[in-house]
Enzyme design. Structure first.
Site, PDB file in Angstrom:
ATOM      1  CB  CYS A  24      -1.069  -0.115   1.422  1.00 51.02           C
ATOM      2  SG  CYS A  24      -0.259   0.278   2.687  1.00 51.02           S
ATOM      3  CG  ASN A  27       4.169  -1.691   5.124  1.00 48.25           C
ATOM      4  OD1 ASN A  27       5.268  -2.030   5.831  1.00 48.25           O
ATOM      5  ND2 ASN A  27       3.246  -2.614   4.985  1.00 48.25           N
ATOM      6  CB  CYS A  29      -3.699   1.723   6.919  1.00 47.90           C
ATOM      7  SG  CYS A  29      -3.677   3.263   7.820  1.00 47.90           S
ATOM      8  NE  ARG A  30      -4.465   1.670   1.590  1.00 46.88           N
ATOM      9  CZ  ARG A  30      -4.315   1.967   0.400  1.00 46.88           C
ATOM     10  NH1 ARG A  30      -5.286   1.961  -0.467  1.00 46.88           N
ATOM     11  NH2 ARG A  30      -3.171   2.877   0.389  1.00 46.88           N
ATOM     12  CB  SER A  31       0.323  -3.606   2.785  1.00 47.94           C
ATOM     13  OG  SER A  31       1.049  -2.378   3.311  1.00 47.94           O
ATOM     14  CG  ASP A 138      -4.842   5.291   2.625  1.00 49.55           C
ATOM     15  OD1 ASP A 138      -5.187   4.735   3.844  1.00 49.55           O
ATOM     16  OD2 ASP A 138      -3.806   5.916   2.160  1.00 49.55           O
TER      17      ASP A 138
END
Length: 178
Positions: A24, A27, A29-31, A138
């Site tokens: 993401c 690195n 939140c999402r990934s 995001d």
């Protein structure tokens, strides 16, 4: 094929390994959320020794930082653990070291393809064909509910990714309970 050649071929399939990198922007939140969710799925499927999982960001703002507290709390409420993860930036070496570069959105897809033009880069939601959206949004600048929405998308898509990985590893469905 004689029995010894058949056994050797079966052993090679059982020893095959796959490496997955979730990407993401920062690195945090999402990934890392995708890394934790996928890691749990892989462990539940008994494939931990055959699937390497990591995450990274295309930006360098948060290198060395723990995941966002809101992402950590949302993940923890569902039984996923992010606390040991630390942000890092995707590097040229990742292009060769990972079989899958799984990105969260179009902006990061473009960044990864620029860095790794020949890599197997795909959007995470490519593995959730019933989804109407292509990008995992995001949640960083949004409210708490954004982190739950992201986890919903990640859980759905990582199930599809696991099916793809099983196919690549030639794992019989019976071995993993279906």
């Amino acid at each position: 094929m004689d029995d010894s050649a058949k056994t050797t071929a079966e052993e090679a399939v059982q020893q095959a390994k796959v490496s997955v990198l979730f990407v993401c922007l920062g690195n945090i939140c999402r990934s890392p959320s995708a890394e934790a969710v996928f890691r749990q799925l892989v462990e539940e499927g008994g494939l931990s020794d055959r699937v390497q999982i990591d995450s990274a960001g295309t930006g360098d703002w948060h290198v060395g930082a723990a995941p966002d507290e809101r992402a950590t709390a949302a993940a923890k409420s569902r039984g996923y653990e992010l606390s040991a993860l630390r942000a890092r930036q995707v590097a040229q070496d990742d292009c060769m070291q990972h079989d899958y570069l799984i990105v969260m959105d179009g902006q990061n897809f473009d960044a990864v393809k620029e860095l790794c033009p020949n890599a197997n880069a795909r959007r995470l939601l490519d593995f959730a064909p019933d989804q109407k959206v292509r990008d995992v949004p995001d949640p960083y600048y949004g409210g708490e509910d954004g982190f739950d929405e992201v986890l919903d998308l990640i859980v759905e898509a990582t199930r599809g990714l696991l099916a793809d990985v099983k196919g690549r590893l030639k794992v019989p469905a019976v071995e993993l309970g279906g």
